[in-house]
Design an enzyme around this catalytic site. Structure first.
Site, PDB file in Angstrom:
ATOM      1  N   ASP A  92       7.404 -11.224   4.091  1.00 25.42           N
ATOM      2  CA  ASP A  92       8.095 -10.407   3.085  1.00 25.42           C
ATOM      3  C   ASP A  92       9.317  -9.740   3.725  1.00 25.42           C
ATOM      4  OD1 ASP A  92       8.648  -9.284   0.654  1.00 25.42           O
ATOM      5  OD2 ASP A  92       7.040  -7.814   0.691  1.00 25.42           O
TER       6      ASP A  92
ATOM      7  N   GLY B 152       0.825  -1.199   0.000  1.00 24.94           N
ATOM      8  CA  GLY B 152       0.000   0.000   0.000  1.00 24.94           C
ATOM      9  C   GLY B 152       0.854   1.241   0.000  1.00 24.94           C
ATOM     10  N   THR B 153       0.178   2.384   0.184  1.00 27.00           N
ATOM     11  CA  THR B 153       0.878   3.660   0.152  1.00 27.00           C
ATOM     12  C   THR B 153       0.945   4.236   1.557  1.00 27.00           C
ATOM     13  OG1 THR B 153      -0.122   3.941  -2.001  1.00 27.00           O
ATOM     14  CG2 THR B 153       0.900   5.868  -1.041  1.00 27.00           C
ATOM     15  N   VAL B 154       2.070   4.826   1.904  1.00 28.68           N
ATOM     16  CA  VAL B 154       2.246   5.355   3.254  1.00 28.68           C
ATOM     17  C   VAL B 154       2.303   6.879   3.215  1.00 28.68           C
ATOM     18  CG1 VAL B 154       3.622   5.236   5.348  1.00 28.68           C
ATOM     19  CG2 VAL B 154       3.577   3.294   3.797  1.00 28.68           C
TER      20      VAL B 154
END
Ligand SMILES: *[C@@H]1O[C@H](CO)[C@@H](O)[C@H](O)[C@H]1NC(C)=O
Ligand SMILES: *[C@@H]1O[C@H](CO)[C@@H](O)[C@H](O)[C@H]1NC(C)=O
Ligand SMILES: *[C@@H]1O[C@H](CO)[C@@H](O)[C@H](O)[C@H]1NC(C)=O
Ligand SMILES: *[C@@H]1O[C@H](CO)[C@@H](O)[C@H](O)[C@H]1NC(C)=O
Ligand SMILES: *[C@@H]1O[C@H](CO)[C@@H](O)[C@H](O)[C@H]1NC(C)=O
Ligand SMILES: *[C@@H]1O[C@H](CO)[C@@H](O)[C@H](O)[C@H]1NC(C)=O
Ligand SMILES: *[C@@H]1O[C@H](CO)[C@@H](O)[C@H](O)[C@H]1NC(C)=O
Ligand SMILES: *[C@@H]1O[C@H](CO)[C@@H](O)[C@H](O)[C@H]1NC(C)=O
Length: 759
Positions: A571, A456-458
């Site tokens: 991951d 996702g985007t932070v």
């Protein structure tokens, strides 16, 4: 040079680079001459596109620079004339959507019976410096029965992804029986999405996975970036005659294009290059990377890149197209600039557009008087009713938003979360309201983005954390798997309880969006990836520091693995190890990740770090984290990436050099000196134990952490970071500058030690 094939066996140079016209060099928009060819083999070529003599030609006024296509015959299409962008066939161009469709070469990796080896035909497509980029409706699609293919971009941060397609887990048998039509989920077929703004891609097949043993049924593996809407898996793709033959070697690719590289706001300020011409042409920022496209305003149609009254945006006469613009009472339609009106005929009322006109009852004088008094009362009632309706409508609108938020909240398991939090008070975990998150991130403004990853985007934001305004990192997860939402919330509660100095703390979440939003502790510094491979910083961490960082990360993973309900990371890689103040390791990137790990058939994790056993079993275990950690440790010690450009894995390189006694040459010479080489060798041995097969023979994370700590303690080196290659002048200026940072100078080694140097 958009497309290129590097054939490992045949070394075919298909196209020579002719150079690419760069975009938006301040040239005034040229009016294309009316003699320009606007059709090629039945494909419409509207301006800014145009047919030119050679694709790099930017002098022609038929096309905007970068939009020139050639029109010529090929054998492939049976002599039909077709538009091409260099050697890529263009199938369609759409002005309204800013899209084009092209034919993309399918890469293949085939068993060659003559040589009994594998022949690779690996294509790449380079749109860098052109108006084009890959649309996000494309997926990297891999077909095969024993295949691992990578897609590599050259974007910021070296994008690499990939997936594995197998026909039978681990074994072969009859591969055909496992294949089923329509399902691309790891059996014979796998897909991965691509990031926004990607304009270059290259295919690479992993030589560890080949079709030698199944060549009689499935001799070839294929990989291509293609539009997902044109793809439905067929069992015959993985077996003979194969995907390539079905698609004739080329698959449809959706391409987004832009007419300038700046945003609309910036572009409008320079009328000499602004491409949206005329009063009724509007500018839209591209949703796929930087740049803009134009579109006619509502109620207008034409070419928004042209100004002349004939071709530019013209008013639509809706009254002549009653099918598209219904006005079911012919003769009453009235066109005006930007729209139209549709009346009910005289003496009727209702909605003319869908033909619900009804007679307007007129009354005689007497009747009128008779019902006059009644009418006044009625009008009064109607007015009150109308006011109520308007008020009601407004509140419905307001409530719709709230209700939608609530729906998301329920979907994401908000109820379970509330219940669990009710049971366990004081877990230091906040559930934020939609409004608070929107305000803090300024509506997810691009300005606030501090990171973008697979999960996702932070965004950087300031939020209330236990009563104090605190700098936090807000992560907007990518789409999550519906069936795993309940597990997701349970994981959240567990993660919220995790309190470990080397794990990025999860402070809260918000479940009122279409995707879950997670709020994390903000970690000031960089990631381990930047420390290892960035040329931007002059700092290098010496062996001692690296081992300490590794020990801390291992400790954090050991802690997660040892919880009553163990958390698997899935991951582990340098980009997911943040470095806080004093270079303290902080393991990050859980949350979104914990949801899909078990159901995802397509390989989760990052090529190079993924445990091959996970790829075969699709079942994440703690041993997979240990494998990834082993690779990370080798990377820390050698400074080499886990996959070399020649597709050779770091693990194999290390194994070989251990075999022929050249291990010491492999170490990053700047971080290992004669005194510490013994420790480095022991660390490599530990790393290789993390990589053994089968996975159950690997050491536990806790033992790894302890061993690493002992090794770190043995290194007689400073513990903080070291910044080499500073000139005397730099050192003087840093000495004179007034900072509150402790700086230690060790002049004989010409290294500067500093805790807060690499910002
Ligand atoms: C451009 O306008 C057309 C018609 O109004 C619309 O269908 C299309 O989605 C618009 N394109 C963009 C990028 O807004
Ligand atoms: C197999 O390899 C040989 C030698 O490189 C080559 O001539 C032949 O065309 C290849 N066969 C196929 C089917 O690609
Ligand atoms: C194919 O894979 C097998 C192991 O499955 C390996 O032994 C062989 O060397 C590989 N062949 C090629 C040409 O890479
Ligand atoms: C892609 O093309 C651009 C422009 O010609 C060039 O600068 C760039 O190096 C190319 N990228 C790769 C990876 O070949
Ligand atoms: C898949 O579909 C093709 C035709 O579309 C059909 O011939 C074939 O039998 C199907 N295979 C399976 C396994 O359903
Ligand atoms: C794929 O198809 C193209 C066009 O038909 C052909 O030239 C190419 O050799 C094929 N490749 C393989 C591996 O079959
Ligand atoms: C209905 O008829 C009355 C009287 O002729 C007229 O004043 C009114 O405007 C008409 N209403 C509509 C909607 O045509
Ligand atoms: C008629 O069209 C309006 C919008 O123009 C719509 O709100 C209304 O529901 C339609 N009525 C019918 C019966 O389709």
């Amino acid at each position: 040079m958009p497309s290129h094939r590097s054939a490992a066996a045949s070394l075919l140079a298909v196209w020579l680079c002719l150079g690419v016209a760069l975009l938006g060099v301040g040239a005034a928009p040229l009016r294309p001459s009316s003699s320009c060819q606007r059709d090629c083999g039945g494909v419409d070529i509207p301006y800014p596109f145009g047919i030119v003599d050679s694709p790099g030609d930017s002098s022609s006024d038929c096309a905007m620079p970068g939009f020139g296509l050639t029109c010529h015959e090929t054998d492939v299409n049976g002599g039909r004339r077709t538009p091409f962008y260099y050697d890529v066939e263009v199938v369609d161009v759409s002005l309204q959507q800013g899209q084009a469709r092209m034919q993309n070469h399918i890469s293949s990796y085939c068993y060659n019976a003559t040589t009994q080896g594998m022949d690779a035909s690996e294509w790449r497509l380079n749109f860098t410096g052109t108006p084009y980029r890959f649309a996000d409706t494309n997926k990297f699609t891999v077909i095969g029965c024993q295949t691992l293919a990578y897609i590599m971009g050259e974007q910021a941060g070296d994008y690499t992804s990939g997936c594995v397609a197998m026909c039978q887990r681990g074994g072969y048998g009859d591969v055909r029986s496992a294949l089923s039509n329509g399902s691309c989920s790891g059996i014979g077929c796998c897909q991965t999405a691509i990031p926004r703004g990607l304009d270059y891609y290259r295919v690479s097949f992993d030589s560890g996975f080949n079709t030698t043993e199944i060549h009689d049924v499935s001799p070839c593996s294929y990989a291509v970036l293609m539009d997902d809407s044109d793809f439905t898996f067929q069992a015959s793709y993985a077996t003979l005659p194969g995907f390539n033959n079905t698609f004739d070697g080329e698959a449809p690719l959706a391409v987004d294009w832009v007419v300038g590289e700046e945003s609309c706001d910036v572009a409008r300020k320079d009328p000499s290059s602004y491409a949206c011409l005329g009063d009724h042409s509007e500018c839209f920022d591209s949703l796929n990377g930087p740049g803009y496209i134009c579109n006619c305003s509502k109620g207008f149609q034409g070419n928004p890149y042209l100004q002349d009254p004939e071709h530019g945006c013209k008013d639509i006469n809706e009254c002549t197209d009653l099918e598209k613009y219904p006005c079911n009472v012919p003769g009453t339609c009235q066109n005006f600039l930007g729209g139209f009106q549709c009346h009910c005929p005289k003496h009727t009322k209702g909605d003319a557009q869908n033909g619900t006109c009804e007679a307007n009852h007129t009354f005689g004088l007497g009747e009128k008087l008779g019902i006059g008094a009644f009418g006044v009362v009625l009008v009064g009632l109607v007015c009150i009713l109308a006011v109520e309706i308007i008020r009601h409508k407004r509140s419905i609108k307001r409530q719709a938003l709230i209700r939608q938020s609530d729906e998301y909240f329920q979907q994401h398991g908000g109820q379970i979360l509330s219940e669990m939090m009710g049971v366990e008070r004081n877990i230091g975990f906040t559930v934020y309201a939609r409004g608070a998150i929107e305000a803090a991130t300024n509506g997810f403004d691009k300005e606030n983005i501090i990171g973008e990853g697979g999960q996702g985007t932070v965004y950087k934001a300031v939020l209330d954390v236990e009563g104090k305004d605190t700098l936090v990192a807000v992560k907007r997860c990518k789409e999550v798997d519906e069936s795993k939402r309940k597990d997701f919330v349970q994981e959240l509660v567990i993660l919220g309880r995790v309190d470990h100095p080397n794990i990025v703390k999860l402070l809260g979440c918000c479940l009122q969006f279409e995707v879950p939003i997670l709020v994390y502790e903000y970690v000031q510094n960089k990631t381990l990836l930047e420390l290892l491979h960035s040329q931007l910083t002059s700092c290098r961490a010496m062996l001692g520091t690296r081992l300490r960082i590794a020990a801390q990360a291992a400790g954090a993973l050991a802690y997660l693995h040892s919880l009553a309900h163990p958390i698997l990371h899935g991951d582990v890689k340098p980009a997911n190890i943040l470095l806080g103040d004093g270079w303290v390791a902080k393991v990050s990137d859980f949350g979104c990740s914990t949801i899909d790990e078990k159901t995802q058939v397509v390989a989760r994790g990052t090529p190079g770090y993924v445990d091959p056993e996970y790829l075969l079993e699709y079942q994440l275990t703690d041993k997979n984290d240990i494998y990834s950690f082993g690779i990370l440790l080798l990377e820390l010690l050698t400074g080499k990436k886990p996959l070399s450009k020649q597709r050779k894995s770091l693990a194999a390189i290390v194994q070989e050099s251990m075999g022929d006694g050249t291990l010491h040459q492999l170490f990053d010479q700047e971080i290992v000196d004669d005194a510490s080489i013994g420790v480095a060798v022991q660390a490599v041995e530990l790393a290789t134990r993390c990589l053994v097969m089968p996975g159950n023979r690997r050491p536990a994370m806790r033992c790894i952490a302890e061993e690493l700590q002992q090794l770190a303690d043995q290194v007689q080196q400073p513990l903080v970071s070291e910044c080499h290659s500073l000139t005397i002048k730099d050192m003087e200026s840093s000495m004179s500058s007034e900072t509150d940072t402790t700086r230690v100078f060790s002049l004989e080694k010409k290294v500067v030690l500093s805790i807060e140097f690499a910002r």
